[in-house]
Design a protein around this motif. Structure first.
Motif, PDB file in Angstrom:
ATOM      1  N   ILE A  67      38.952  68.628  61.921  1.00  0.00           N
ATOM      2  CA  ILE A  67      38.198  69.859  61.715  1.00  0.00           C
ATOM      3  C   ILE A  67      37.184  70.110  62.825  1.00  0.00           C
ATOM      4  O   ILE A  67      36.678  71.221  62.986  1.00  0.00           O
ATOM      5  CB  ILE A  67      37.506  69.835  60.335  1.00  0.00           C
ATOM      6  N   LEU A  68      36.911  69.091  63.646  1.00  0.00           N
ATOM      7  CA  LEU A  68      36.001  69.265  64.777  1.00  0.00           C
ATOM      8  C   LEU A  68      36.706  69.905  65.969  1.00  0.00           C
ATOM      9  O   LEU A  68      36.068  70.258  66.955  1.00  0.00           O
ATOM     10  CB  LEU A  68      35.395  67.921  65.185  1.00  0.00           C
ATOM     11  N   ASN A  69      38.031  70.037  65.862  1.00  0.00           N
ATOM     12  CA  ASN A  69      38.830  70.679  66.902  1.00  0.00           C
ATOM     13  C   ASN A  69      39.196  72.084  66.414  1.00  0.00           C
ATOM     14  O   ASN A  69      40.023  72.238  65.518  1.00  0.00           O
ATOM     15  CB  ASN A  69      40.093  69.853  67.183  1.00  0.00           C
ATOM     16  N   ARG A  70      38.589  73.116  67.015  1.00  0.00           N
ATOM     17  CA  ARG A  70      38.786  74.480  66.519  1.00  0.00           C
ATOM     18  C   ARG A  70      40.236  74.933  66.639  1.00  0.00           C
ATOM     19  O   ARG A  70      40.799  75.491  65.687  1.00  0.00           O
ATOM     20  CB  ARG A  70      37.872  75.451  67.265  1.00  0.00           C
ATOM     21  N   THR A  71      40.846  74.717  67.791  1.00  0.00           N
ATOM     22  CA  THR A  71      42.223  75.162  68.003  1.00  0.00           C
ATOM     23  C   THR A  71      43.160  74.530  66.989  1.00  0.00           C
ATOM     24  O   THR A  71      44.019  75.200  66.397  1.00  0.00           O
ATOM     25  CB  THR A  71      42.688  74.810  69.430  1.00  0.00           C
ATOM     26  N   ASN A 111      37.948  72.302  50.434  1.00  0.00           N
ATOM     27  CA  ASN A 111      37.300  71.488  51.452  1.00  0.00           C
ATOM     28  C   ASN A 111      36.471  70.362  50.841  1.00  0.00           C
ATOM     29  O   ASN A 111      35.424  70.583  50.245  1.00  0.00           O
ATOM     30  CB  ASN A 111      36.388  72.352  52.334  1.00  0.00           C
ATOM     31  N   CYS A 112      36.959  69.127  51.011  1.00  0.00           N
ATOM     32  CA  CYS A 112      36.234  67.931  50.565  1.00  0.00           C
ATOM     33  C   CYS A 112      35.525  67.235  51.729  1.00  0.00           C
ATOM     34  O   CYS A 112      34.873  66.208  51.530  1.00  0.00           O
ATOM     35  CB  CYS A 112      37.192  66.939  49.921  1.00  0.00           C
ATOM     36  N   ILE A 113      35.683  67.761  52.938  1.00  0.00           N
ATOM     37  CA  ILE A 113      35.151  67.109  54.133  1.00  0.00           C
ATOM     38  C   ILE A 113      33.642  67.313  54.224  1.00  0.00           C
ATOM     39  O   ILE A 113      33.115  68.358  53.845  1.00  0.00           O
ATOM     40  CB  ILE A 113      35.843  67.665  55.389  1.00  0.00           C
ATOM     41  N   GLY A 114      32.954  66.330  54.770  1.00  0.00           N
ATOM     42  CA  GLY A 114      31.522  66.460  55.009  1.00  0.00           C
ATOM     43  C   GLY A 114      30.665  65.539  54.167  1.00  0.00           C
ATOM     44  O   GLY A 114      29.471  65.762  54.001  1.00  0.00           O
ATOM     45  N   GLN A 115      31.271  64.476  53.628  1.00  0.00           N
ATOM     46  CA  GLN A 115      30.509  63.525  52.824  1.00  0.00           C
ATOM     47  C   GLN A 115      29.688  62.615  53.742  1.00  0.00           C
ATOM     48  O   GLN A 115      29.866  62.588  54.948  1.00  0.00           O
ATOM     49  CB  GLN A 115      31.446  62.712  51.941  1.00  0.00           C
ATOM     50  N   ILE A 116      28.799  61.852  53.134  1.00  0.00           N
ATOM     51  CA  ILE A 116      27.878  61.000  53.889  1.00  0.00           C
ATOM     52  C   ILE A 116      28.656  59.971  54.711  1.00  0.00           C
ATOM     53  O   ILE A 116      29.676  59.443  54.261  1.00  0.00           O
ATOM     54  CB  ILE A 116      26.895  60.284  52.936  1.00  0.00           C
ATOM     55  N   THR A 117      28.199  59.739  55.931  1.00  0.00           N
ATOM     56  CA  THR A 117      28.843  58.772  56.814  1.00  0.00           C
ATOM     57  C   THR A 117      27.800  57.862  57.442  1.00  0.00           C
ATOM     58  O   THR A 117      26.600  58.146  57.431  1.00  0.00           O
ATOM     59  CB  THR A 117      29.599  59.483  57.960  1.00  0.00           C
ATOM     60  N   SER A 118      28.268  56.767  57.980  1.00  0.00           N
ATOM     61  CA  SER A 118      27.403  55.863  58.733  1.00  0.00           C
ATOM     62  C   SER A 118      28.080  55.546  60.061  1.00  0.00           C
ATOM     63  O   SER A 118      29.177  54.984  60.067  1.00  0.00           O
ATOM     64  CB  SER A 118      27.158  54.570  57.946  1.00  0.00           C
ATOM     65  N   LEU A 148      26.806  65.023  60.045  1.00  0.00           N
ATOM     66  CA  LEU A 148      26.145  66.214  60.585  1.00  0.00           C
ATOM     67  C   LEU A 148      27.136  67.088  61.345  1.00  0.00           C
ATOM     68  O   LEU A 148      27.154  68.315  61.179  1.00  0.00           O
ATOM     69  CB  LEU A 148      24.998  65.798  61.502  1.00  0.00           C
ATOM     70  N   GLN A 149      27.986  66.483  62.154  1.00  0.00           N
ATOM     71  CA  GLN A 149      28.978  67.243  62.916  1.00  0.00           C
ATOM     72  C   GLN A 149      29.976  67.938  61.992  1.00  0.00           C
ATOM     73  O   GLN A 149      30.340  69.096  62.210  1.00  0.00           O
ATOM     74  CB  GLN A 149      29.718  66.313  63.878  1.00  0.00           C
ATOM     75  N   LEU A 150      30.431  67.246  60.962  1.00  0.00           N
ATOM     76  CA  LEU A 150      31.406  67.825  60.038  1.00  0.00           C
ATOM     77  C   LEU A 150      30.837  69.031  59.303  1.00  0.00           C
ATOM     78  O   LEU A 150      31.541  70.004  59.037  1.00  0.00           O
ATOM     79  CB  LEU A 150      31.873  66.769  59.031  1.00  0.00           C
ATOM     80  N   ASN A 151      29.547  68.962  58.955  1.00  0.00           N
ATOM     81  CA  ASN A 151      28.914  70.040  58.205  1.00  0.00           C
ATOM     82  C   ASN A 151      28.351  71.152  59.085  1.00  0.00           C
ATOM     83  O   ASN A 151      27.828  72.136  58.561  1.00  0.00           O
ATOM     84  CB  ASN A 151      27.802  69.474  57.314  1.00  0.00           C
ATOM     85  N   SER A 152      28.456  71.001  60.378  1.00  0.00           N
ATOM     86  CA  SER A 152      27.985  72.054  61.281  1.00  0.00           C
ATOM     87  C   SER A 152      29.150  72.540  62.143  1.00  0.00           C
ATOM     88  O   SER A 152      29.730  73.604  61.896  1.00  0.00           O
ATOM     89  CB  SER A 152      26.833  71.536  62.150  1.00  0.00           C
ATOM     90  N   ILE A 153      29.558  71.746  63.132  1.00  0.00           N
ATOM     91  CA  ILE A 153      30.679  72.126  63.998  1.00  0.00           C
ATOM     92  C   ILE A 153      31.956  72.297  63.173  1.00  0.00           C
ATOM     93  O   ILE A 153      32.690  73.275  63.323  1.00  0.00           O
ATOM     94  CB  ILE A 153      30.901  71.059  65.092  1.00  0.00           C
ATOM     95  N   ASN A 169      18.625  64.103  54.799  1.00  0.00           N
ATOM     96  CA  ASN A 169      19.484  64.600  55.872  1.00  0.00           C
ATOM     97  C   ASN A 169      20.812  65.112  55.316  1.00  0.00           C
ATOM     98  O   ASN A 169      21.319  66.144  55.742  1.00  0.00           O
ATOM     99  CB  ASN A 169      19.753  63.483  56.887  1.00  0.00           C
ATOM    100  N   TYR A 170      21.370  64.377  54.366  1.00  0.00           N
ATOM    101  CA  TYR A 170      22.652  64.765  53.783  1.00  0.00           C
ATOM    102  C   TYR A 170      22.539  66.109  53.064  1.00  0.00           C
ATOM    103  O   TYR A 170      23.369  67.003  53.259  1.00  0.00           O
ATOM    104  CB  TYR A 170      23.120  63.695  52.803  1.00  0.00           C
ATOM    105  N   ALA A 171      21.508  66.267  52.247  1.00  0.00           N
ATOM    106  CA  ALA A 171      21.329  67.514  51.501  1.00  0.00           C
ATOM    107  C   ALA A 171      21.117  68.687  52.450  1.00  0.00           C
ATOM    108  O   ALA A 171      21.620  69.795  52.224  1.00  0.00           O
ATOM    109  CB  ALA A 171      20.144  67.382  50.547  1.00  0.00           C
ATOM    110  N   THR A 172      20.391  68.458  53.534  1.00  0.00           N
ATOM    111  CA  THR A 172      20.157  69.518  54.522  1.00  0.00           C
ATOM    112  C   THR A 172      21.469  69.925  55.191  1.00  0.00           C
ATOM    113  O   THR A 172      21.731  71.118  55.398  1.00  0.00           O
ATOM    114  CB  THR A 172      19.154  69.041  55.585  1.00  0.00           C
TER     115      THR A 172
END
Length: 245
Positions: free
Chosen positions: A50-54, A68-75, A81-86, A128-131
């Motif tokens: 999902i980080l690749n637009r094309t 869409n289930c993507i964007g859960q907390i990561t370490s 942050l990238q999944l929930n923005s880009i 950070n996750y909630a934001t």
């Protein structure tokens, strides 16, 4: 006409349950979209970054519903942050001119600490996750036709094979050092729901095209962190060493 449904993050904890629920109902042709294929899931698979637009635009063509289930907390957290923005920006770009519907799974954490809230309550993310989840909601609602967007703010989920969340953390501690550390005083109450119940709700929502907008999904089981620990201690006959701050 049979719906074409893709579950992004379908190889994960909740995604796998959603796919299983659709397969049992035979209500749609279901596809798992993820970076890695979960071989235990019996359905077609599309590798999607999902980080690749094309790649995202190309692979989402032809689907009537995107869950869409993507964007859960990561370490480390940067991936989340990238999944929930880009990532969400790419998803919105792929759907903004499409007639496809998207069911986006967010979190009740976007409200922060509050005694009571509803869908009209102002957001007050405290982590950070909630934001990140609040920002993902904003991007989708800003860029995609509002009639095609359903946002479900989920409670804390639990169930078998869970790798994240408080229940998974306690189980990991039970199997190792029996030590638990929390960044709160333990009186924080949380709403819980079994992952299969959540998948059933998402499946029901998918059949209701009139349900656009934002909906809180409240778990009926509400416990403080200390109460959950006591339940584990009673169930497994163990005493945890706890540290609250």
């Amino acid at each position: 006409m049979t719906k074409q449904v893709i579950v992004l993050g379908g190889s994960g904890f909740l995604g796998a349950q959603i796919i299983d629920r659709f397969r049992k109902s035979k209500s749609a042709i279901i596809t798992c979209g993820d970076l890695f294929q979960n071989k235990t899931i019996d359905c077609s698979f599309k590798k999607i970054d999902i980080l690749n637009r094309t790649e995202t635009v190309k692979n989402l063509k032809g689907f009537d519903l995107v869950i869409n289930c993507i964007g859960q907390i990561t370490s480390p957290f940067n991936k989340c942050l990238q999944l929930n923005s880009i990532g969400i920006n790419n998803l919105a770009y792929a759907l903004e001119k499409s007639k496809a519907r998207v069911i986006h799974l967010s979190s009740l954490a976007v409200y922060g600490s509050t005694e009571i809230c509803n869908e009209k309550t102002a957001l007050n993310p405290e982590t950070n996750y909630a934001t990140a989840k609040a920002y993902a909601e904003f991007l989708l609602r800003f860029k995609v036709n509002e009639q095609n967007v359903t946002i479900l703010r989920l409670p804390n989920l639990y169930g078998g094979n869970q790798k994240k969340g408080i229940c998974a953390y306690i189980m990991k501690s039970y199997r190792s050092d029996k030590k638990l550390t929390f960044n709160n005083n333990g009186t924080l109450s949380r709403s819980f729901m079994h992952v299969q119940d959540c998948a059933n709700i998402i499946h029901s929502v998918s059949a209701r095209y009139d349900l656009n907008g934002i909906f809180n999904v409240a778990g009926s089981e509400i416990f403080s962190i200390k109460e959950i620990i006591k339940k584990f201690e009673a169930r497994f006959n163990v005493k945890f060493e706890t540290n609250f701050s």
